[in-house]
Scaffold this motif. Sequence first.
Motif, mmCIF file in Angstrom:
data_model
loop_
_atom_site.group_PDB
_atom_site.id
_atom_site.type_symbol
_atom_site.label_atom_id
_atom_site.label_comp_id
_atom_site.label_asym_id
_atom_site.label_seq_id
_atom_site.Cartn_x
_atom_site.Cartn_y
_atom_site.Cartn_z
ATOM 1 N N PHE A 105 52.588 30.664 21.761
ATOM 2 C CA PHE A 105 51.667 30.821 22.884
ATOM 3 C C PHE A 105 51.503 29.500 23.626
ATOM 4 O O PHE A 105 51.594 29.447 24.855
ATOM 5 C CB PHE A 105 50.314 31.315 22.342
ATOM 6 N N SER A 106 51.269 28.412 22.876
ATOM 7 C CA SER A 106 51.027 27.116 23.515
ATOM 8 C C SER A 106 52.253 26.612 24.271
ATOM 9 O O SER A 106 52.126 26.004 25.335
ATOM 10 C CB SER A 106 50.556 26.078 22.497
ATOM 11 N N THR A 107 53.445 26.882 23.751
ATOM 12 C CA THR A 107 54.666 26.477 24.458
ATOM 13 C C THR A 107 54.808 27.247 25.762
ATOM 14 O O THR A 107 55.110 26.661 26.808
ATOM 15 C CB THR A 107 55.903 26.692 23.571
ATOM 16 N N ILE A 108 54.583 28.552 25.731
ATOM 17 C CA ILE A 108 54.693 29.360 26.949
ATOM 18 C C ILE A 108 53.665 28.898 27.975
ATOM 19 O O ILE A 108 53.988 28.720 29.151
ATOM 20 C CB ILE A 108 54.530 30.862 26.640
ATOM 21 N N ALA A 150 65.267 31.774 24.631
ATOM 22 C CA ALA A 150 64.590 32.864 23.925
ATOM 23 C C ALA A 150 63.695 33.649 24.890
ATOM 24 O O ALA A 150 63.658 34.887 24.851
ATOM 25 C CB ALA A 150 63.768 32.324 22.764
ATOM 26 N N LEU A 151 62.990 32.935 25.760
ATOM 27 C CA LEU A 151 62.136 33.601 26.737
ATOM 28 C C LEU A 151 62.961 34.407 27.729
ATOM 29 O O LEU A 151 62.654 35.569 28.014
ATOM 30 C CB LEU A 151 61.277 32.567 27.476
ATOM 31 N N ARG A 152 64.010 33.786 28.239
ATOM 32 C CA ARG A 152 64.864 34.480 29.206
ATOM 33 C C ARG A 152 65.484 35.731 28.591
ATOM 34 O O ARG A 152 65.471 36.801 29.195
ATOM 35 C CB ARG A 152 65.949 33.535 29.718
ATOM 36 N N LYS A 153 66.006 35.610 27.377
ATOM 37 C CA LYS A 153 66.642 36.746 26.706
ATOM 38 C C LYS A 153 65.635 37.882 26.502
ATOM 39 O O LYS A 153 65.935 39.049 26.745
ATOM 40 C CB LYS A 153 67.224 36.297 25.368
ATOM 41 N N CYS A 154 64.437 37.543 26.065
ATOM 42 C CA CYS A 154 63.390 38.530 25.842
ATOM 43 C C CYS A 154 63.024 39.248 27.144
ATOM 44 O O CYS A 154 62.926 40.480 27.181
ATOM 45 C CB CYS A 154 62.163 37.843 25.242
ATOM 46 N N LEU A 155 62.825 38.486 28.205
ATOM 47 C CA LEU A 155 62.449 39.067 29.494
ATOM 48 C C LEU A 155 63.575 39.906 30.083
ATOM 49 O O LEU A 155 63.334 40.976 30.642
ATOM 50 C CB LEU A 155 62.012 37.963 30.457
ATOM 51 N N TRP A 161 52.587 41.753 31.049
ATOM 52 C CA TRP A 161 52.484 41.170 29.717
ATOM 53 C C TRP A 161 51.552 39.972 29.750
ATOM 54 O O TRP A 161 51.574 39.170 30.674
ATOM 55 C CB TRP A 161 53.845 40.686 29.230
ATOM 56 N N THR A 162 50.790 39.806 28.701
ATOM 57 C CA THR A 162 50.001 38.597 28.514
ATOM 58 C C THR A 162 50.910 37.516 27.930
ATOM 59 O O THR A 162 52.032 37.807 27.479
ATOM 60 C CB THR A 162 48.843 38.845 27.531
ATOM 61 N N ILE A 163 50.416 36.297 27.906
ATOM 62 C CA ILE A 163 51.171 35.228 27.246
ATOM 63 C C ILE A 163 51.374 35.584 25.776
ATOM 64 O O ILE A 163 52.451 35.389 25.221
ATOM 65 C CB ILE A 163 50.473 33.864 27.398
ATOM 66 N N GLN A 164 50.341 36.142 25.153
ATOM 67 C CA GLN A 164 50.451 36.493 23.737
ATOM 68 C C GLN A 164 51.509 37.566 23.512
ATOM 69 O O GLN A 164 52.272 37.500 22.539
ATOM 70 C CB GLN A 164 49.105 36.968 23.182
ATOM 71 N N ASP A 211 54.724 37.045 21.144
ATOM 72 C CA ASP A 211 55.049 37.940 20.040
ATOM 73 C C ASP A 211 56.467 38.499 20.157
ATOM 74 O O ASP A 211 57.193 38.587 19.170
ATOM 75 C CB ASP A 211 54.056 39.108 19.982
ATOM 76 N N LYS A 212 56.865 38.867 21.349
ATOM 77 C CA LYS A 212 58.177 39.482 21.554
ATOM 78 C C LYS A 212 59.327 38.473 21.538
ATOM 79 O O LYS A 212 60.442 38.813 21.174
ATOM 80 C CB LYS A 212 58.192 40.275 22.865
ATOM 81 N N SER A 213 59.054 37.233 21.956
ATOM 82 C CA SER A 213 60.130 36.235 22.079
ATOM 83 C C SER A 213 60.245 35.302 20.882
ATOM 84 O O SER A 213 61.282 34.667 20.694
ATOM 85 C CB SER A 213 59.909 35.386 23.334
ATOM 86 N N GLY A 214 59.170 35.170 20.126
ATOM 87 C CA GLY A 214 59.165 34.211 19.031
ATOM 88 C C GLY A 214 58.857 32.790 19.472
ATOM 89 O O GLY A 214 58.935 31.854 18.678
#
Length: 93
Positions: free
Chosen positions: A46-49, A67-72, A33-36, A40-43
């Motif tokens: 981009f700049s925060t990630i 949110a990132l952990r849940k998405c991943l 996955w790209t950062i983008q 998109d998937k986590s909400g």
Amino acid sequence: CHLPMTAHADAIETHDGQICAGQLRAARALLDWTIQTLADKSGVSFSTIRRLESEGTALARGSSVQALRKCLEKAGVNFVTLPDGSSGVTVKA
């Protein structure tokens, strides 16, 4: 953090919600996955990630990290701690 990305028999899946910058980058790489894509998937923006991947997650908002952990995790990533205390990621088979 040290980042093995392969299965390890003694790895313990972590549920404390904490992930390090290296785990975030490694999880994204394992999913190709790209950062983008992750944004998109986590909400999470981009700049925060990008900031979390370079500066670390220690001072990040808990809601962004969660949110990132849940998405991943939904995509099949496991965040693990090895017996030596190092952190890693694996992908569910």
